[in-house]
Design an enzyme around this catalytic site. Structure first.
Site, short mmCIF file in Angstrom:
data_model
loop_
_atom_site.label_atom_id
_atom_site.label_comp_id
_atom_site.label_asym_id
_atom_site.label_seq_id
_atom_site.Cartn_x
_atom_site.Cartn_y
_atom_site.Cartn_z
N CYS A 112 25.61 157.75 68.57
CA CYS A 112 24.30 157.44 69.17
C CYS A 112 23.29 158.58 69.00
O CYS A 112 22.09 158.37 69.19
CB CYS A 112 24.45 157.11 70.64
SG CYS A 112 25.64 155.81 70.93
N HIS A 249 17.81 158.12 74.77
CA HIS A 249 18.77 157.12 74.28
C HIS A 249 19.01 156.08 75.36
O HIS A 249 19.25 156.42 76.52
CB HIS A 249 20.07 157.84 73.91
CG HIS A 249 21.21 156.92 73.60
ND1 HIS A 249 21.07 155.79 72.85
CD2 HIS A 249 22.52 156.98 73.97
CE1 HIS A 249 22.24 155.18 72.75
NE2 HIS A 249 23.13 155.89 73.42
N ASN A 279 22.67 148.88 74.48
CA ASN A 279 22.85 150.14 73.76
C ASN A 279 23.03 149.82 72.27
O ASN A 279 24.04 149.23 71.88
CB ASN A 279 24.08 150.86 74.33
CG ASN A 279 24.36 152.17 73.63
OD1 ASN A 279 23.80 152.48 72.57
ND2 ASN A 279 25.26 152.95 74.21
N1 ACO Z 1 31.72 142.75 84.93
C1 ACO Z 1 32.23 142.73 86.16
N2 ACO Z 1 33.03 143.70 86.64
C2 ACO Z 1 33.33 144.72 85.84
C3 ACO Z 1 32.83 144.80 84.52
C4 ACO Z 1 32.00 143.75 84.09
N3 ACO Z 1 31.45 143.72 82.85
N4 ACO Z 1 33.29 145.93 83.96
C5 ACO Z 1 34.04 146.54 84.87
N5 ACO Z 1 34.07 145.82 86.01
C6 ACO Z 1 34.75 146.13 87.24
C7 ACO Z 1 35.93 147.04 87.03
O1 ACO Z 1 37.08 146.30 86.67
C8 ACO Z 1 36.07 147.70 88.38
O2 ACO Z 1 36.73 146.80 89.25
P1 ACO Z 1 37.84 147.35 90.28
O3 ACO Z 1 37.09 148.30 91.20
O4 ACO Z 1 38.32 146.11 90.93
O5 ACO Z 1 38.85 148.06 89.43
C9 ACO Z 1 34.63 147.79 88.89
O6 ACO Z 1 33.87 146.87 88.09
C10 ACO Z 1 34.02 149.18 88.75
O7 ACO Z 1 34.31 149.67 87.44
P2 ACO Z 1 33.86 151.11 87.04
O8 ACO Z 1 34.39 151.42 85.66
O9 ACO Z 1 34.16 152.07 88.15
O10 ACO Z 1 32.28 150.92 86.95
P3 ACO Z 1 31.17 152.02 86.77
O11 ACO Z 1 30.30 152.01 87.95
O12 ACO Z 1 31.74 153.34 86.31
O13 ACO Z 1 30.33 151.42 85.58
C11 ACO Z 1 29.97 151.72 83.23
C12 ACO Z 1 30.93 151.25 84.30
C13 ACO Z 1 28.73 150.86 83.30
C14 ACO Z 1 30.65 151.51 81.89
C15 ACO Z 1 29.62 153.20 83.48
O14 ACO Z 1 30.78 153.97 83.62
C16 ACO Z 1 28.80 153.75 82.35
O15 ACO Z 1 27.67 153.37 82.14
N6 ACO Z 1 29.34 154.73 81.62
C17 ACO Z 1 28.67 155.30 80.48
C18 ACO Z 1 28.67 154.31 79.39
C19 ACO Z 1 27.95 154.77 78.22
O16 ACO Z 1 26.77 155.00 78.27
N7 ACO Z 1 28.65 154.86 77.14
C20 ACO Z 1 28.08 155.29 75.95
C21 ACO Z 1 28.31 154.25 74.94
S1 ACO Z 1 28.16 154.80 73.34
C22 ACO Z 1 26.92 155.80 73.37
O17 ACO Z 1 25.82 155.46 73.68
C23 ACO Z 1 27.20 157.16 73.04
#
Ligand code: ACO
Length: 322
Positions: A112, A249, A279
């Site tokens: 990214c 980004h 993204n």
């Molecule tokens: N829909 C519904 N529920 C979901 C989903 C979904 N799509 N995905 C996860 N959940 C659930 C999980 O199973 C979990 O349930 P549980 O508590 O029963 O186990 C709950 O939601 C919370 O999950 P978390 O992983 O704790 O959610 P979090 O608040 O951390 O959000 C996210 C997840 C959005 C992925 C966050 O961690 C994030 O944005 N991280 C950074 C991602 C990113 O920017 N990556 C870069 C990509 S590549 C790049 O750009 C470099």
């Protein structure tokens, strides 16, 4: 001393839009969860268009915006993690499709942050002499690396391309660019190439998908993006108040919000279009800059920083006067 400027920008996304509700047909999720956790409402997905197709349309739009003859382009760099072929690169196929005779063309991969890396390379190649007009493109068909069984990651990504013409200039407009890397030995964000189990057997291996430790990536992103902005400001003897805006980004609205809070910059100065595109990896920054210009969020003479983080792990930022 030679200087550089942004001479034009362009972007392109595939026609097909998948809303969060559309995803519910095959992913156990909801619009409410996705929007609250990420700020994403919908994303564009390719239906057969290649990374080259997206790059081509974005490049044409950037060339029109720069109002230059395409044959004045002597350097083409494409940042992508989703090249259509191992080789030739998207950049070389783009050179052929644009019919730009003999331009130097190569791809780079810094996930990214790739567009910031491409910008730094083009900027330095022009400033060193020998090149005059660079076409740099971030283009991705990321949804083809998406694991639709993994609701943690599949809701985040979209396809698209953004392009920019960087030209030699009499005035110092692309003032400074920082990039960096910290090898991801903990495998926070990975997509593995197929294993070569036995080089003497012509085995067909399947393509891996994106794997992500979301919360760890979130921590990295919210540390490195404000740090990159602060480093750029400090080494140019500026403060956050000297910026008209920041174009970050578009990975997650909560990452943008937290970065803004930590930097002490008003949210009205943070560009955001993640709700429409998700993204798009290396395409995210150039799509955002192009849209910021087209919507008058970014105006001629504005001083801004564009900043990204990505797989690798990588980061980059640029201080620019439009
Ligand atoms: N829909 C519904 N529920 C979901 C989903 C979904 N799509 N995905 C996860 N959940 C659930 C999980 O199973 C979990 O349930 P549980 O508590 O029963 O186990 C709950 O939601 C919370 O999950 P978390 O992983 O704790 O959610 P979090 O608040 O951390 O959000 C996210 C997840 C959005 C992925 C966050 O961690 C994030 O944005 N991280 C950074 C991602 C990113 O920017 N990556 C870069 C990509 S590549 C790049 O750009 C470099």
């Amino acid at each position: 001393m030679s200087f550089t400027k942004i001479a034009g920008t362009g972007s392109y996304v595939p026609q097909t839009v998948f809303t969060n509700d559309d995803l519910k047909q095959f992913v156990d999720t909801s619009d409410e969860w996705i929007f609250t956790r990420t700020g994403i409402r919908e994303r564009h997905m390719t239906q057969g268009e290649t990374t080259l197709d997206l790059a081509y349309h974005a490049a044409i739009n950037a060339i029109h915006s720069a109002q230059i003859d395409k044959n004045e382009i002597d350097l083409i760099i494409v940042a992508t993690v989703t090249a259509d072929y191992a080789f030739p690169g998207v950049s070389q196929l783009l050179q052929a499709q644009l019919e730009i005779e003999g331009a130097t063309a190569f791809d780079i991969n810094a996930a990214c942050s790739g567009f910031l890396y491409a910008m730094q390379i083009a900027d330095k190649m022009i400033k060193a002499g020998g090149f005059h007009n660079a076409l740099i493109v971030g283009a991705e068909t990321l949804t083809r690396l998406t694991d639709w069984r993994d609701r943690n990651t599949c809701v985040l990504f979209g396809d698209g391309a953004g392009a920019m013409i960087i030209s030699k200039s009499d005035t110092n407009q692309i003032t400074d660019i920082i990039t960096g890397a910290q090898g991801d030995t903990d495998l926070l964000l990975v997509c593995k190439n197929p294993d070569l189990k036995d080089p003497h057997v012509n085995a067909i291996s399947s393509q891996d998908h994106i794997h992500m430790k979301g919360q760890e990536v979130f921590k990295f992103a919210t540390r490195i993006m404000p740090k990159t902005v602060t480093d750029l400001l400090e080494r140019n003897h500026l403060t956050i108040n000297d910026l008209d805006c920041v174009v970050a980004h578009q990975a997650n609205q909560r990452i943008i919000d937290k970065s803004a809070r930590d930097l002490g910059i008003d949210m009205s100065k943070m560009f955001s279009n993640i709700h429409k595109y998700g993204n798009t990896s290396a395409a995210s920054v150039p799509i955002a800059i192009d849209e910021a210009i087209r919507t008058n969020f970014l105006k001629k003479g504005d001083r801004f920083i564009t900043v990204a983080f990505g797989g690798g792990l990588t980061w980059g930022g640029a201080l620019i006067t439009l």
